[in-house]
Design an enzyme around this catalytic site. Sequence first.
Site, short mmCIF file in Angstrom:
data_model
loop_
_atom_site.label_atom_id
_atom_site.label_comp_id
_atom_site.label_asym_id
_atom_site.label_seq_id
_atom_site.Cartn_x
_atom_site.Cartn_y
_atom_site.Cartn_z
CE LYS A 1 -1.83 1.46 3.97
NZ LYS A 1 -1.61 3.25 4.51
CG ASN A 2 2.28 2.68 3.42
OD1 ASN A 2 1.33 3.27 3.66
ND2 ASN A 2 2.53 2.25 4.85
CB CYS B 1 -5.26 10.35 11.51
SG CYS B 1 -3.66 9.00 11.62
NE ARG C 1 0.27 10.71 9.82
CZ ARG C 1 -0.26 9.63 9.04
NH1 ARG C 1 -1.07 9.16 9.86
NH2 ARG C 1 0.54 9.05 8.40
CG ASP D 1 2.53 1.10 9.13
OD1 ASP D 1 3.52 1.65 8.01
OD2 ASP D 1 2.64 2.14 10.61
NE ARG E 1 -7.44 4.71 5.35
CZ ARG E 1 -6.35 5.81 5.69
NH1 ARG E 1 -6.90 5.80 6.98
NH2 ARG E 1 -5.69 6.33 5.18
C1 EPZ Z 1 3.98 7.19 6.06
O1 EPZ Z 1 3.30 8.39 6.78
C2 EPZ Z 1 3.80 6.03 5.57
N1 EPZ Z 1 1.77 5.54 5.50
C3 EPZ Z 1 2.67 5.80 7.47
O2 EPZ Z 1 1.99 4.08 7.65
C4 EPZ Z 1 4.28 5.30 8.15
O3 EPZ Z 1 3.77 4.85 10.06
C5 EPZ Z 1 4.66 6.44 8.61
O4 EPZ Z 1 5.44 6.42 6.68
C6 EPZ Z 1 6.25 6.24 8.89
O5 EPZ Z 1 7.11 5.01 8.12
C7 EPZ Z 1 2.38 5.97 3.99
O6 EPZ Z 1 3.45 5.56 3.16
C8 EPZ Z 1 1.41 6.23 3.14
P1 EPZ Z 1 6.46 10.47 7.77
P2 EPZ Z 1 4.02 9.80 6.69
O7 EPZ Z 1 6.06 11.61 7.26
O8 EPZ Z 1 4.33 9.99 5.10
C9 EPZ Z 1 6.10 13.88 10.93
C10 EPZ Z 1 -0.09 2.48 8.13
O9 EPZ Z 1 -0.28 2.22 8.86
N2 EPZ Z 1 6.52 14.80 9.90
O10 EPZ Z 1 7.56 9.60 8.26
O11 EPZ Z 1 2.99 10.32 7.00
C11 EPZ Z 1 5.26 12.75 11.95
O12 EPZ Z 1 4.15 13.70 12.32
C12 EPZ Z 1 0.47 4.43 7.73
O13 EPZ Z 1 0.37 2.43 6.79
C13 EPZ Z 1 7.07 16.10 10.53
O14 EPZ Z 1 6.83 16.10 11.87
O15 EPZ Z 1 5.08 9.64 7.42
C14 EPZ Z 1 5.16 11.77 11.33
O16 EPZ Z 1 5.18 11.66 13.71
C15 EPZ Z 1 0.60 4.98 8.87
N3 EPZ Z 1 6.96 16.58 9.18
C16 EPZ Z 1 6.51 11.71 11.55
O17 EPZ Z 1 6.91 12.85 10.92
C17 EPZ Z 1 6.45 16.31 8.64
O18 EPZ Z 1 6.29 17.66 7.70
C18 EPZ Z 1 6.49 10.07 10.08
O19 EPZ Z 1 6.10 10.57 9.71
C19 EPZ Z 1 6.19 15.22 7.87
C20 EPZ Z 1 6.13 14.32 8.98
#
Ligand code: EPZ
Length: 420
Positions: A22-23, A117, A122, A306, A399
């Site tokens: 998915k990701n 969420c 996020r 995850d 999802r």
């Molecule tokens: C991706 O989300 C995945 N989703 C998530 O999977 C996964 O948990 C996450 O990466 C971490 O591995 C998809 O790929 C669609 P991040 P993403 O940006 O890109 C902070 C699932 O269950 N952050 O790496 O949104 C954020 O708040 C889902 O399949 C900022 O502060 O994750 C978080 O604490 C859930 N500012 C951390 O970084 C930003 O601009 C990691 O977020 C972006 C992120």
Amino acid sequence: MEKLVVKGGCRLKGTARVSGAKNAVLPIIAASVLGMEQSTILEVPELEDVRTICKVLECLGLKVDMSVPHRLKIDSRKITSWEAPYELVSTMRASFLVMGSLLARVGRAKISQPGGCAIGTRPIDIHLKGFEALGAEIRQGHGYIEASAPHGLVGTTIYLDFPSVGATENLIMAASMAKGTTIIENAAQEPEIVDLANYVNVMGGKVRGAGTTSIRIDGVEAMKGGEHTVIPDRIEAGTYMVAGAMTHGDIVVDNVLCEHMKPLIAKLREAGAIVEENINSVHVVGPEQLKAITVKTLPYPGFPTDMQAQVMAMMCISKGQSSVLETVFENRFMHVDELLRMGADIRTNGGRAAIVEGVDKLYGCQVRATDLRAGAAMVLAGLVADGTTYITDIHHIDRGYENLVEKFTGLGATIQRITE
Ligand code: EPZ
């Protein structure tokens, strides 16, 4: 309302095949906006999130053919809009991934501000800071984020304050047709980033170093189409592997790239499971009694956030005191209350740390899927609970897990989806 009904007490046996990730497929679909020709994407999982991002592409004027299962044909020759509407982005925040490809392709984007969420606020500050570094102007207001680069983006070096997966993906796409070279430092290293880079390169992009903390993107004039097969879903694979370990089962999980599973395989072995790594599959034999383990979630190649909820379900019936430290998201313990309802013994500090005392058994009852991976954890807990577990809000599970009921049934589980 739909519910999953899971009967406890079965030892899983047999084989389950993992679907495409998915990701990985979500950013890859977003990246197809970059191409001036048709793209074909294979091993696409049949998931709600995939349907949502395809609707976003159709809003932008692309033609998406989903008529053949697990295959997408995307015609991105014509783009008639650069706006991703609230009603779609609000259902799936990963829609925000089209911002980078729209900026690269048409020089502007207007995306509904992705909300938070269950697992956290996020934010997208790292994405926006990167776009501005590339020369985009960002305006926010009325629930939308507008980005524009009328004279095109210009390559530069961008340091990510946190190795954000989404920001790394968005910036690879934005930089793919920038003037000059972009270096992303402190980049996320997840396998899904590598899969996206491989697809962008098939389309004529020049991305090097994906999978490391430093990614170099040489901007090109234009991108073509391409064909790409999505990597297997390491989180879906891990979910079934944990199920085999928890139920004292003996299962094979097929279509697995073991090198993506190292942290989980190490933890399952520490817990006493036998894990045999094969070329394209993994064989898991669960022990009579699981042992307590310690898990700290980290960006890849650390233990994946995850998989945290699923492994916590396993800890609930592991002998001794286990602990979890969730370092990636600020509110990813929504499953704790639901596990407590089933008789688990879990204490948290109200933040990111949890202590799990193993109990002899969990008890089936009515629980909620509070988010995607918490929902998966409820299924795993239900498989080992005494009695029957009823799981509501299962749209979260749909999802991220294709044919979950069929795959678990194929492993001998007693699980069904009912509508009340
Ligand atoms: C991706 O989300 C995945 N989703 C998530 O999977 C996964 O948990 C996450 O990466 C971490 O591995 C998809 O790929 C669609 P991040 P993403 O940006 O890109 C902070 C699932 O269950 N952050 O790496 O949104 C954020 O708040 C889902 O399949 C900022 O502060 O994750 C978080 O604490 C859930 N500012 C951390 O970084 C930003 O601009 C990691 O977020 C972006 C992120």
